[in-house]
Design a protein around this motif. Structure first.
Motif, PDB file in Angstrom:
ATOM      1  N   VAL A 250      -3.425  12.294  -1.020  1.00 16.62           N
ATOM      2  CA  VAL A 250      -3.943  13.403  -0.223  1.00 16.62           C
ATOM      3  C   VAL A 250      -3.125  14.646  -0.567  1.00 16.62           C
ATOM      4  O   VAL A 250      -1.886  14.602  -0.525  1.00 16.62           O
ATOM      5  CB  VAL A 250      -3.832  13.135   1.294  1.00 16.62           C
ATOM      6  N   ASP A 251      -3.799  15.729  -0.945  1.00 14.26           N
ATOM      7  CA  ASP A 251      -3.055  16.957  -1.221  1.00 14.26           C
ATOM      8  C   ASP A 251      -3.358  18.014  -0.162  1.00 14.26           C
ATOM      9  O   ASP A 251      -4.373  17.966   0.531  1.00 14.26           O
ATOM     10  CB  ASP A 251      -3.334  17.491  -2.631  1.00 14.26           C
ATOM     11  N   PHE A 252      -2.421  18.952  -0.056  1.00 18.97           N
ATOM     12  CA  PHE A 252      -2.502  20.000   0.955  1.00 18.97           C
ATOM     13  C   PHE A 252      -2.314  21.335   0.250  1.00 18.97           C
ATOM     14  O   PHE A 252      -1.202  21.649  -0.202  1.00 18.97           O
ATOM     15  CB  PHE A 252      -1.439  19.781   2.029  1.00 18.97           C
ATOM     16  N   PRO A 253      -3.382  22.124   0.127  1.00 21.81           N
ATOM     17  CA  PRO A 253      -3.351  23.352  -0.683  1.00 21.81           C
ATOM     18  C   PRO A 253      -2.230  24.323  -0.328  1.00 21.81           C
ATOM     19  O   PRO A 253      -1.676  24.976  -1.204  1.00 21.81           O
ATOM     20  CB  PRO A 253      -4.730  23.969  -0.432  1.00 21.81           C
TER      21      PRO A 253
ATOM     22  N   PRO B  18       0.836  -1.212   0.000  1.00 18.60           N
ATOM     23  CA  PRO B  18       0.000   0.000   0.000  1.00 18.60           C
ATOM     24  C   PRO B  18       0.865   1.253   0.000  1.00 18.60           C
ATOM     25  O   PRO B  18       1.934   1.270   0.624  1.00 18.60           O
ATOM     26  CB  PRO B  18      -0.799  -0.122   1.307  1.00 18.60           C
ATOM     27  N   ILE B  19       0.413   2.290  -0.696  1.00 15.30           N
ATOM     28  CA  ILE B  19       1.197   3.529  -0.806  1.00 15.30           C
ATOM     29  C   ILE B  19       0.305   4.726  -0.485  1.00 15.30           C
ATOM     30  O   ILE B  19      -0.807   4.848  -1.010  1.00 15.30           O
ATOM     31  CB  ILE B  19       1.780   3.723  -2.214  1.00 15.30           C
ATOM     32  N   LEU B  20       0.813   5.606   0.359  1.00 14.36           N
ATOM     33  CA  LEU B  20       0.154   6.874   0.650  1.00 14.36           C
ATOM     34  C   LEU B  20       0.978   8.001   0.019  1.00 14.36           C
ATOM     35  O   LEU B  20       2.178   8.124   0.274  1.00 14.36           O
ATOM     36  CB  LEU B  20       0.053   7.094   2.160  1.00 14.36           C
ATOM     37  N   PHE B  21       0.320   8.825  -0.802  1.00 15.42           N
ATOM     38  CA  PHE B  21       0.963   9.957  -1.455  1.00 15.42           C
ATOM     39  C   PHE B  21       0.516  11.245  -0.766  1.00 15.42           C
ATOM     40  O   PHE B  21      -0.679  11.533  -0.704  1.00 15.42           O
ATOM     41  CB  PHE B  21       0.581  10.015  -2.938  1.00 15.42           C
ATOM     42  N   LEU B  22       1.489  12.006  -0.262  1.00 14.19           N
ATOM     43  CA  LEU B  22       1.214  13.278   0.408  1.00 14.19           C
ATOM     44  C   LEU B  22       1.809  14.395  -0.442  1.00 14.19           C
ATOM     45  O   LEU B  22       3.035  14.471  -0.605  1.00 14.19           O
ATOM     46  CB  LEU B  22       1.831  13.291   1.806  1.00 14.19           C
ATOM     47  N   SER B  23       0.960  15.258  -0.978  1.00 10.55           N
ATOM     48  CA  SER B  23       1.423  16.251  -1.947  1.00 10.55           C
ATOM     49  C   SER B  23       1.104  17.675  -1.511  1.00 10.55           C
ATOM     50  O   SER B  23      -0.058  18.015  -1.265  1.00 10.55           O
ATOM     51  CB  SER B  23       0.770  15.976  -3.313  1.00 10.55           C
ATOM     52  N   GLY B  24       2.143  18.512  -1.413  1.00  8.19           N
ATOM     53  CA  GLY B  24       1.951  19.933  -1.146  1.00  8.19           C
ATOM     54  C   GLY B  24       1.741  20.673  -2.455  1.00  8.19           C
ATOM     55  O   GLY B  24       2.624  20.674  -3.320  1.00  8.19           O
ATOM     56  N   LEU B  25       0.609  21.312  -2.612  1.00  7.02           N
ATOM     57  CA  LEU B  25       0.265  21.935  -3.892  1.00  7.02           C
ATOM     58  C   LEU B  25       1.019  23.233  -4.153  1.00  7.02           C
ATOM     59  O   LEU B  25       0.973  23.756  -5.271  1.00  7.02           O
ATOM     60  CB  LEU B  25      -1.244  22.175  -3.972  1.00  7.02           C
TER      61      LEU B  25
END
Length: 317
Positions: free
Chosen positions: A268-271, A234-241
């Motif tokens: 999951v992205d973080f604006p 399983p992979i979790l992607f955390l992206s800062g926009l």
């Protein structure tokens, strides 16, 4: 006029050749930055400064390079996940201690922080093949410990660390339980054109149109886009926009590639998230999403496996 243009062309070609020669000779210094400007290579602080109990760990990679790491536990009998953390390309593990301190509190986990070769107190010079060996040595060490649950080892990589972690997860499908990537690039080949736009005409990866003639000169391509689809965990992607270094589109492409072959991928992205502060700007939502991911794919998965094994034993009896 013709002689002027010829002279100008000669100068342009000479400058381009000189720039290319410098790039070939010093590319590792662009990719790997163990010492930040104005700072020393040594650790400015240790975990004890933040009141974190820790062990100094000394390892040897497969090629004999001596490596340093910190193993941190906030609860002596902690049976939760152990997070193997791989840092970005600049600075050393001491610069990530505040992040680790909060991670330990929020996730109730152990943390293993590796200094890549050439970083911190580790010997050697950084290279892609070398760092892949370093990561393997760290994982192998964790599997020799009897004070952690080796079925709950989670790899967490940010930026360059995501490329390192992806390679390690792919190579160890039975040892790594899950992978977390934050603000990671598709490849150094693609990043070359981001850092120096003129290079996009000569060097490029999946974002390029057609093959690039100078790709063969890149010694550390770190092509995560080619590896991510081979990761079984399983992979979790955390992206800062608002990432000012790695375009957020890189994370979106990595997620799309991984999701082609797996239903266990979350994005999951973080604006407001920038390259280094997504964990800060994300606030409670950042940590909550990581905890939900761990609950679903690591902690609960371990419980289910335990129940299955227990059930089979009863059946065998």
């Amino acid at each position: 006029m013709g002689s002027y243009l010829a002279a100008l062309l000669y100068v342009v070609c000479a400058v381009a050749a000189a720039a290319l020669a410098l790039l070939v000779a010093f590319q590792e210094r662009l990719v790997y930055v163990p010492v930040l400007p104005g700072l020393s290579k040594s650790y400015p602080i240790t975990p004890s400064r933040l009141r974190l109990p820790y062990e100094d760990i000394w390892l040897h990679a497969a090629d004999g390079v001596r490596l340093h790491a910190w193993f941190i536990k906030i609860i002596p009998d902690c049976s939760g996940p152990t997070i193997l953390f791989f840092q970005e390309n600049a600075g050393n593990i001491a610069h990530r201690l505040e992040f680790i301190r909060i991670m330990l509190q929020r996730l109730k986990c152990n943390a293993f922080m590796l200094s890549y070769r050439g970083y911190g107190a580790s010997d050697g010079e950084p290279s892609q093949n070398g760092i892949i060996m370093d990561a393997q040595a760290a994982l192998d060490h964790l599997f020799l410990r009897n004070d952690i649950d080796t079925s709950k080892i989670v790899v967490f990589g940010r930026s360059l660390g995501g490329a390192v972690g992806s390679a390690l997860a792919k190579n160890n499908p039975d040892k790594v339980s899950a992978l977390i990537l934050e603000n990671t690039f598709t490849s150094i080949l693609d990043m070359a054109g981001v850092m120096l736009p003129i290079l996009k005409w000569f060097i490029g990866g999946c974002l390029s149109k057609g093959p690039k003639v100078l790709n063969f000169l890149v010694r550390s391509p770190w092509s995560t886009i080619d590896i991510i689809s081979q990761v079984k965990q399983p992979i979790l992607f955390l992206s800062g926009l608002q990432d000012e270094m790695v375009p957020p589109s890189h994370m979106q492409m990595l997620y799309a590639k991984a999701a082609e072959n797996s239903s266990q991928c979350l994005f999951v992205d973080f604006p407001g998230g920038m390259h280094m502060d997504t964990w800060l700007s994300g606030g409670d939502r950042y940590w909550r999403n990581i905890q939900l991911f761990l609950d679903r794919f690591v902690l609960r998965a371990t419980e289910i496996e335990g129940e299955r094994i227990s059930g089979s034993k009863v059946h065998d009896d």
